[in-house]
Design a protein around this motif. Structure first.
Motif, PDB file in Angstrom:
ATOM      1  N   LEU A 165      -4.289  -9.721  -6.886  1.00 44.77           N
ATOM      2  CA  LEU A 165      -3.421  -8.489  -6.608  1.00 44.77           C
ATOM      3  C   LEU A 165      -3.579  -7.836  -7.722  1.00 44.77           C
ATOM      4  CD1 LEU A 165       0.014 -10.248  -5.497  1.00 44.77           C
ATOM      5  CD2 LEU A 165      -1.523  -8.534  -4.220  1.00 44.77           C
ATOM      6  N   PHE A 166      -3.622  -8.131  -8.755  1.00 42.15           N
ATOM      7  CA  PHE A 166      -3.881  -7.010  -9.946  1.00 42.15           C
ATOM      8  C   PHE A 166      -5.411  -6.232  -9.607  1.00 42.15           C
ATOM      9  CE2 PHE A 166      -4.946  -5.459 -14.032  1.00 42.15           C
ATOM     10  CZ  PHE A 166      -3.568  -4.945 -14.564  1.00 42.15           C
ATOM     11  N   GLU A 167      -6.450  -7.045  -9.248  1.00 45.21           N
ATOM     12  CA  GLU A 167      -7.696  -6.341  -9.076  1.00 45.21           C
ATOM     13  C   GLU A 167      -7.452  -5.223  -7.899  1.00 45.21           C
ATOM     14  OE1 GLU A 167     -10.222  -9.345  -8.324  1.00 45.21           O
ATOM     15  OE2 GLU A 167     -10.684 -10.345 -10.299  1.00 45.21           O
ATOM     16  N   MET A 168      -6.724  -5.777  -6.777  1.00 42.24           N
ATOM     17  CA  MET A 168      -6.776  -4.725  -5.681  1.00 42.24           C
ATOM     18  C   MET A 168      -5.707  -3.534  -6.133  1.00 42.24           C
ATOM     19  SD  MET A 168      -5.518  -8.009  -3.077  1.00 42.24           S
ATOM     20  CE  MET A 168      -4.804  -7.138  -1.834  1.00 42.24           C
ATOM     21  N   CYS A 169      -4.845  -3.675  -6.984  1.00 39.65           N
ATOM     22  CA  CYS A 169      -4.109  -2.671  -7.565  1.00 39.65           C
ATOM     23  C   CYS A 169      -4.958  -1.758  -8.346  1.00 39.65           C
ATOM     24  CB  CYS A 169      -2.981  -2.969  -8.306  1.00 39.65           C
ATOM     25  SG  CYS A 169      -1.469  -3.961  -7.704  1.00 39.65           S
TER      26      CYS A 169
ATOM     27  N   PHE B 185       5.023  -8.393 -10.710  1.00 44.41           N
ATOM     28  CA  PHE B 185       4.748  -8.248  -9.310  1.00 44.41           C
ATOM     29  C   PHE B 185       5.965  -9.220  -8.607  1.00 44.41           C
ATOM     30  CE2 PHE B 185      -0.086  -8.545  -9.804  1.00 44.41           C
ATOM     31  CZ  PHE B 185      -0.224  -7.003  -9.358  1.00 44.41           C
ATOM     32  N   ASP B 186       6.735  -8.580  -7.803  1.00 42.87           N
ATOM     33  CA  ASP B 186       7.769  -9.042  -6.894  1.00 42.87           C
ATOM     34  C   ASP B 186       7.111  -9.651  -5.565  1.00 42.87           C
ATOM     35  OD1 ASP B 186       9.701  -8.883  -8.915  1.00 42.87           O
ATOM     36  OD2 ASP B 186      10.629  -7.349  -8.023  1.00 42.87           O
TER      37      ASP B 186
ATOM     38  N   LEU C 254       5.777  -7.373  -2.364  1.00 47.26           N
ATOM     39  CA  LEU C 254       6.746  -6.762  -2.055  1.00 47.26           C
ATOM     40  C   LEU C 254       6.850  -5.527  -2.744  1.00 47.26           C
ATOM     41  CD1 LEU C 254       9.758  -9.514  -1.526  1.00 47.26           C
ATOM     42  CD2 LEU C 254       8.251  -8.368   0.107  1.00 47.26           C
ATOM     43  N   GLU C 255       6.791  -5.380  -4.064  1.00 51.94           N
ATOM     44  CA  GLU C 255       6.372  -4.217  -4.873  1.00 51.94           C
ATOM     45  C   GLU C 255       5.973  -4.693  -6.197  1.00 51.94           C
ATOM     46  OE1 GLU C 255      10.393  -2.800  -6.975  1.00 51.94           O
ATOM     47  OE2 GLU C 255      11.168  -3.652  -4.927  1.00 51.94           O
ATOM     48  N   PHE C 256       5.326  -3.630  -7.016  1.00 55.68           N
ATOM     49  CA  PHE C 256       4.844  -3.745  -8.353  1.00 55.68           C
ATOM     50  C   PHE C 256       5.786  -3.159  -9.283  1.00 55.68           C
ATOM     51  CE2 PHE C 256       0.929  -3.399 -11.036  1.00 55.68           C
ATOM     52  CZ  PHE C 256       1.356  -4.326 -12.031  1.00 55.68           C
ATOM     53  N   ASN C 257       6.465  -3.901 -10.142  1.00 55.38           N
ATOM     54  CA  ASN C 257       7.587  -3.287 -11.030  1.00 55.38           C
ATOM     55  C   ASN C 257       6.338  -2.931 -12.136  1.00 55.38           C
ATOM     56  OD1 ASN C 257      10.602  -3.051 -10.221  1.00 55.38           O
ATOM     57  ND2 ASN C 257       9.683  -5.075  -9.395  1.00 55.38           N
ATOM     58  N   ALA C 258       5.669  -2.104 -12.328  1.00 56.74           N
ATOM     59  CA  ALA C 258       4.710  -1.782 -13.205  1.00 56.74           C
ATOM     60  C   ALA C 258       5.153  -1.192 -14.709  1.00 56.74           C
ATOM     61  CB  ALA C 258       3.440  -1.478 -12.605  1.00 56.74           C
ATOM     62  N   ASP C 259       6.418  -0.136 -14.438  1.00 48.55           N
ATOM     63  CA  ASP C 259       6.693   0.696 -15.648  1.00 48.55           C
ATOM     64  C   ASP C 259       7.712  -0.021 -16.490  1.00 48.55           C
ATOM     65  OD1 ASP C 259       6.970   2.835 -17.184  1.00 48.55           O
ATOM     66  OD2 ASP C 259       7.877   4.154 -15.566  1.00 48.55           O
TER      67      ASP C 259
ATOM     68  N   MET D 242       2.782 -10.111 -15.312  1.00 55.38           N
ATOM     69  CA  MET D 242       1.402  -9.727 -15.731  1.00 55.38           C
ATOM     70  C   MET D 242       1.404  -9.087 -17.143  1.00 55.38           C
ATOM     71  SD  MET D 242       0.016 -10.643 -12.666  1.00 55.38           S
ATOM     72  CE  MET D 242      -1.569  -9.918 -13.152  1.00 55.38           C
ATOM     73  N   ILE D 243       0.909  -9.718 -17.781  1.00 58.60           N
ATOM     74  CA  ILE D 243       0.881  -9.466 -19.347  1.00 58.60           C
ATOM     75  C   ILE D 243      -0.385  -9.200 -19.729  1.00 58.60           C
ATOM     76  CG2 ILE D 243       1.539 -10.043 -21.630  1.00 58.60           C
ATOM     77  CD1 ILE D 243       4.023 -10.098 -19.545  1.00 58.60           C
ATOM     78  N   ASP D 244      -0.605  -7.873 -20.287  1.00 58.51           N
ATOM     79  CA  ASP D 244      -2.126  -7.630 -20.591  1.00 58.51           C
ATOM     80  C   ASP D 244      -3.018  -7.566 -19.459  1.00 58.51           C
ATOM     81  OD1 ASP D 244      -3.511  -5.999 -22.501  1.00 58.51           O
ATOM     82  OD2 ASP D 244      -3.953  -7.837 -23.481  1.00 58.51           O
TER      83      ASP D 244
END
Length: 430
Positions: free
Chosen positions: A61-65, A118-119, A130-135, A397-399
């Motif tokens: 998922l992170f690679e996709m983002c 990631f949720d 469902l969504e990426f709480n990235a901030d 997701m840490i670092d």
């Protein structure tokens, strides 16, 4: 995955979690009665194979983002995501600043990013984003610390997916080390500021910010750095004509700052344009904000239709997503969906449409534009009293690497501010 409804209950557990920092355990419910945030007794249990699979899929998922971020910038979609034009240059700069390989687009700078969440919907198969709480994701200390103490003190389960604290310490060391290499002019000793919104009277933002500051202190103080807290309202700036730099209440220059304060709120603040003008300093003698501006591309529900456009036909990765479209592009066949504002929190302004009929519509302060994501009901776990609980898994997701799990469950189909945090174990025998 299974829900254990009647696990061990620690004597005086309310006082225990409060002493550990979780002081926001009660939220007023619709009837005025307090709703407890922390669940003592119930927990979710996973097999080691399930956790390994979740870890692998979170990496994908992170690679996709990352691919989605490239696509957004290369195709001029920042406006489609509602991101203000005056921020675009710095969104792009901070995105490309770590692109240092052959043909890379870095300008010799570095923009640190420490964490995100990631949720996902999970029923024992592959997780679905469902969504990426990235901030500005919260629920961090309860994931990293409170549930770990629970695991140790109740001795339930063989293990827990929880390397969050250790990974945060490592992330601060790596990111600030990289930053100093990129900006050798930074002073010694360097102070890392931490800020949040003083308007939050629950203590949640403060506890999350202070916890992150503590992980930075553990990581950086032995290396000669300092950490310092301030409220967002205490950030001041110099004369725009001569000095755009930012200062704290003691008039100490703010060189690097972590802010638990969303970029979309900052963009509406009085110093927003000054902030981005400062970041445009060609010599980079400017304030470094963590998380960086490019997180506006990920902490935005507009990420969901971009991901589906890129990977909806990919047989290896489409299962990690739910079909999603910008509302004005929703196909006629998608008649059961969740309508979400591009920028929203805690389930506010979310609607559920089933077979063309709106079956749930939450009120809130957020407006459009909206995205429509295919409706896939959360899995249901009944308890001994007949109540039905719906979990959402938060993968930390840490670092840029999966590091642990936090779970919130709700009585209804939308996870909102009355949801409960429920701890988890691996390979519980009971």
């Amino acid at each position: 995955m299974r829900r254990i409804a009647a696990g061990a209950v620690r004597p005086g557990w309310r006082e225990l979690i409060a002493a550990q920092g979780l002081v926001y355990n009660e939220t007023p419910g619709p009837d005025g009665e307090p709703v407890l945030y922390w669940r003592e007794g119930p927990f979710y249990d996973f097999t080691a194979a399930e956790v390994e699979s979740l870890h692998t899929d979170a990496e994908a998922l992170f690679e996709m983002c990352v691919a989605a971020g490239d696509h957004i910038l290369e195709n001029g979609l920042l406006g489609r995501l509602g991101i203000p034009e005056f921020t675009w240059e710095q969104v792009a700069r901070t995105w490309y600043d770590d692109d240092t390989g052959p043909g890379g687009r870095s300008r010799g700078d570095f923009s640190p990013s420490v964490y995100g969440r990631f949720d996902v919907r999970y029923d024992g198969g592959r997780p679905q984003l469902l969504e990426f709480n990235a901030d500005t994701p919260t629920a961090l200390p309860e994931s990293a610390v409170i549930q770990w103490y629970w695991h140790q003190e109740t001795a339930q389960g063989k293990d827990q997916w929880n390397a969050v604290h250790e990974r945060l310490v490592d992330a601060w060391q790596r990111n600030i080390g990289r930053l100093r290499q990129a900006r050798p002019h930074l002073p010694t000793p360097l102070t890392i500021h931490f800020a949040c919104d003083g308007a939050d009277d629950t203590g949640e933002d403060l506890f999350n910010t202070e916890y992150l500051m503590e992980t930075a202190r553990q990581a950086l103080e032995p290396l000669g750095y300092r950490v310092k807290f301030l409220w967002m309202s205490e950030i001041g700036a110099g004369d725009p004509a001569t000095d755009d730099h930012f200062y704290d209440a003691d008039l100490e220059r703010i060189h690097v700052i972590f802010k638990l304060y969303p970029w979309e709120w900052m963009n509406d603040d009085r110093f927003a344009r000054r902030c981005f003008r400062d970041m445009g300093d060609p010599l980079r003698d400017s304030t470094v904000w963590i998380e960086p501006p490019y997180k506006m591309m990920w902490s935005n529900k507009g990420l969901l239709p971009v991901l589906w456009q890129l990977f909806g036909d990919d047989p290896a990765r489409r299962d990690l997503l739910l079909p999603a479209y910008f509302e004005d592009e929703r196909p006629a066949w998608l008649t059961s969906y969740v309508r979400k504002p591009l920028l929203g929190r805690e389930g506010a302004n979310v609607s559920i449409v089933v077979d063309g009929e709106t079956v749930l519509s939450n009120q809130g302060p957020y407006g459009g534009p909206y995205v429509c994501q295919a409706y896939a009901p959360l899995p249901t776990f009944p308890d001994e009293q007949g109540a039905r609980w719906h979990p959402v898994l938060g993968v930390w997701m840490i670092d840029g690497e999966p590091a642990g799990l936090g779970i919130r469950e709700s009585a209804g189909p939308v996870t909102d501010n009355l949801s409960h945090f429920v701890p988890h174990t691996i390979d519980y025998i009971g």
